[in-house]
Design an enzyme around this catalytic site. Structure first.
Site, PDB file in Angstrom:
ATOM      1  N   LYS A 129       0.828  -1.211   0.000  1.00 46.89           N
ATOM      2  CA  LYS A 129       0.000   0.000   0.000  1.00 46.89           C
ATOM      3  C   LYS A 129       0.859   1.256   0.000  1.00 46.89           C
ATOM      4  CE  LYS A 129      -4.177  -2.024   1.905  1.00 46.89           C
ATOM      5  NZ  LYS A 129      -5.069  -2.151   3.063  1.00 46.89           N
ATOM      6  N   LYS A 187     -10.929  -5.413  -5.059  1.00 50.50           N
ATOM      7  CA  LYS A 187     -12.104  -4.555  -5.229  1.00 50.50           C
ATOM      8  C   LYS A 187     -11.723  -3.107  -5.508  1.00 50.50           C
ATOM      9  CE  LYS A 187     -13.260  -4.101  -0.199  1.00 50.50           C
ATOM     10  NZ  LYS A 187     -11.996  -4.544   0.314  1.00 50.50           N
ATOM     11  N   LYS A 231      -3.766 -10.876  -7.361  1.00 51.40           N
ATOM     12  CA  LYS A 231      -5.037 -11.003  -6.626  1.00 51.40           C
ATOM     13  C   LYS A 231      -6.138 -10.162  -7.281  1.00 51.40           C
ATOM     14  CE  LYS A 231      -5.969  -8.517  -2.815  1.00 51.40           C
ATOM     15  NZ  LYS A 231      -6.010  -7.975  -1.458  1.00 51.40           N
TER      16      LYS A 231
HETATM   17  P1  TYM Z   1     -10.481  -6.600   2.718  1.00 46.38           P
HETATM   18  O1  TYM Z   1     -11.550  -5.569   2.825  1.00 46.38           O
HETATM   19  O2  TYM Z   1      -9.322  -6.328   1.807  1.00 46.38           O
HETATM   20  O3  TYM Z   1     -11.098  -7.991   2.277  1.00 46.38           O
HETATM   21  C1  TYM Z   1     -12.169  -8.604   2.974  1.00 46.38           C
HETATM   22  C2  TYM Z   1     -11.989 -10.113   2.955  1.00 46.38           C
HETATM   23  O4  TYM Z   1     -11.926 -10.601   1.602  1.00 46.38           O
HETATM   24  C3  TYM Z   1     -10.751 -11.409   1.422  1.00 46.38           C
HETATM   25  N1  TYM Z   1     -10.269 -11.230   0.055  1.00 46.38           N
HETATM   26  C4  TYM Z   1     -10.095 -12.225  -0.820  1.00 46.38           C
HETATM   27  N2  TYM Z   1     -10.265 -13.550  -0.713  1.00 46.38           N
HETATM   28  C5  TYM Z   1     -10.006 -14.298  -1.811  1.00 46.38           C
HETATM   29  N3  TYM Z   1      -9.576 -13.786  -2.990  1.00 46.38           N
HETATM   30  C6  TYM Z   1      -9.388 -12.465  -3.138  1.00 46.38           C
HETATM   31  N4  TYM Z   1      -8.976 -11.962  -4.291  1.00 46.38           N
HETATM   32  C7  TYM Z   1      -9.651 -11.606  -2.020  1.00 46.38           C
HETATM   33  N5  TYM Z   1      -9.575 -10.271  -1.832  1.00 46.38           N
HETATM   34  C8  TYM Z   1      -9.958 -10.059  -0.552  1.00 46.38           C
HETATM   35  C9  TYM Z   1      -9.763 -10.867   2.445  1.00 46.38           C
HETATM   36  O5  TYM Z   1      -8.762 -11.813   2.749  1.00 46.38           O
HETATM   37  C10 TYM Z   1     -10.670 -10.559   3.622  1.00 46.38           C
HETATM   38  O6  TYM Z   1     -10.896 -11.715   4.390  1.00 46.38           O
HETATM   39  N6  TYM Z   1      -7.762  -5.946   6.839  1.00 46.38           N
HETATM   40  C11 TYM Z   1      -8.971  -6.574   6.326  1.00 46.38           C
HETATM   41  C12 TYM Z   1     -10.249  -6.147   7.039  1.00 46.38           C
HETATM   42  C13 TYM Z   1     -10.250  -6.371   8.512  1.00 46.38           C
HETATM   43  C14 TYM Z   1     -10.401  -7.623   9.185  1.00 46.38           C
HETATM   44  C15 TYM Z   1     -10.391  -7.309  10.565  1.00 46.38           C
HETATM   45  C16 TYM Z   1     -10.554  -8.938   8.737  1.00 46.38           C
HETATM   46  C17 TYM Z   1     -10.144  -5.412   9.465  1.00 46.38           C
HETATM   47  N7  TYM Z   1     -10.241  -5.965  10.713  1.00 46.38           N
HETATM   48  C18 TYM Z   1     -10.501  -8.320  11.510  1.00 46.38           C
HETATM   49  C19 TYM Z   1     -10.674  -9.935   9.707  1.00 46.38           C
HETATM   50  C20 TYM Z   1     -10.645  -9.618  11.076  1.00 46.38           C
HETATM   51  C21 TYM Z   1      -9.108  -6.184   4.867  1.00 46.38           C
HETATM   52  O7  TYM Z   1      -8.604  -5.206   4.406  1.00 46.38           O
HETATM   53  O8  TYM Z   1      -9.940  -6.987   4.166  1.00 46.38           O
END
Ligand code: TYM
Length: 334
Positions: A112, A197, A194
């Site tokens: 990032k 979004k 990857k």
């Molecule tokens: P975020 O918003 O990037 O993504 C949310 C969830 O989606 C999963 N993910 C994917 N899984 C498979 N293939 C992909 N291409 C893909 N892109 C995203 C992510 O692994 C995630 O599970 N830091 C976290 C948010 C967060 C969080 C937490 C998660 C904040 N506090 C506590 C778990 C527990 C994040 O940015 O996810």
């Protein structure tokens, strides 16, 4: 009492097929065996700049989409992180138990920082500590996430163990739940990367959960494959085809073996891509329909927002009070 699940998603852009398959689809299934908290992590999202009105809209849309996808705000808790101040309070405390070296090693911080060279703020650096606070605040046993969050979860465990060593058993040390298939859905155009979004450069890379069916089919038709003309699961040699097979397995709830058997006699990538696209449309159509109904029902969503935040606040206080006492903060006089 059922064991506790916590997970969350950032409100940056419309969630992708990767978010659904890697995370939310599993959250929905795990709801029957766990007591769950599903959070829109809006405080994490401000590590990147947003237009306030647009951001507020996105946050509401994401919470609505959570419910449309099947998260149950009556039996479980679906809420905004910023509505529960204990997240920020615990994050500050945990900052004092996390080392600069640990945070410097986080690959998401490095990625990032490269993408936002003009805004490498302290929040971006301490992001994983807030994530640890999210999880540890609720005695979470299991954290269902995609592959890219593994490192953050490991850090969370390290922080919990470190804190417990000093103060006794305050935190439950959580485990990650990473699905065996679909933990890392790849971009349709660049299948070694990857699917994200927040992709803006080429929208053909990503399926957004609210893309209309014809757009979804068009994106799959354009998905990059190879010139080998065989449908085999081999991410090294055939990353595009393997990614499409993974998506198909998730969309049809089949094993990889079953999918490979289904395509054993298919030689045309064109037909294969159409079938994958069709399966994704079939998986997403019901949740899209539900989303459009729910987003119009402002009163219902408002009621969930208020009521669920209240329940999350109450739960959060128990751990936070334990932590404050353990550290030696002065209790408030009665
Ligand atoms: P975020 O918003 O990037 O993504 C949310 C969830 O989606 C999963 N993910 C994917 N899984 C498979 N293939 C992909 N291409 C893909 N892109 C995203 C992510 O692994 C995630 O599970 N830091 C976290 C948010 C967060 C969080 C937490 C998660 C904040 N506090 C506590 C778990 C527990 C994040 O940015 O996810």
């Amino acid at each position: 009492m059922k064991p506790i699940i916590f997970s969350g998603m950032q409100a940056t852009g419309v969630p992708s097929l990767g978010n659904y398959v890697g995370a939310v689809k599993n959250w929905v299934e795990l709801q029957k065996d766990y007591s769950c908290l599903f959070c829109v992590v809006d405080m994490h999202s401000i590590t990147i700049r947003h237009d306030p009105a647009e951001f507020r809209k996105k946050c509401r849309e994401l919470l609505t989409l959570y419910i449309a996808m099947g998260l149950n705000p009556q039996e479980h808790i679906v809420y905004f992180q910023s509505h529960v101040p204990a997240h920020a309070e615990l994050a500050w405390i945990l900052n004092c138990f996390t080392y600069m070296g640990e945070l410097s090693r986080m690959t998401q911080f490095k990625d990032k920082s490269k993408k936002n060279e003009d805004n490498i703020n302290a929040g971006l650096f301490t992001y994983p500590v807030l994530q640890a606070a999210d999880i540890l605040l609720f005695n979470t046993k299991l954290v269902p996430i995609g592959d890219d969050q593994k490192q953050h979860l490991e850090l969370c465990r390290d922080i919990a163990v470190r804190f417990n060593k000093i103060y006794g058993d305050i935190f439950v040390v959580p485990d990650a739940y990473i699905p065996p298939v679909g933990a890392k859905i790849k971009s349709l155009q660049e299948p070694t990367k990857k699917m994200s979004k927040s992709e803006t450069a080429n929208l053909n890379n990503v399926i957004h959960l609210l893309d209309p069916p014809d757009v979804i089919i068009k994106k799959f038709k354009r998905a990059v494959t190879d010139s080998l003309n065989k449908i085999e699961y081999n991410p090294e040699e055939q990353p595009g085809v393997s990614n499409l097979l993974t998506i198909y397995a998730c969309a049809t709830n089949q094993t990889m073996q079953q999918c490979l058997a289904e395509f054993a006699n298919t030689t045309s990538y064109g037909n294969f891509k159409l079938k994958v696209g069709g399966a994704v449309v079939a998986m997403l159509e019901p949740l899209q329909k539900r989303y459009h109904e729910l987003i119009a029902d402002t009163a219902y969503i408002d009621e969930i927002i208020a009521n669920n935040a209240e329940r999350a606040n109450q739960l959060a206080q128990t751990t936070l009070t334990k932590v404050k006492n353990a550290i030696g903060f002065m209790p408030k006089s009665q």
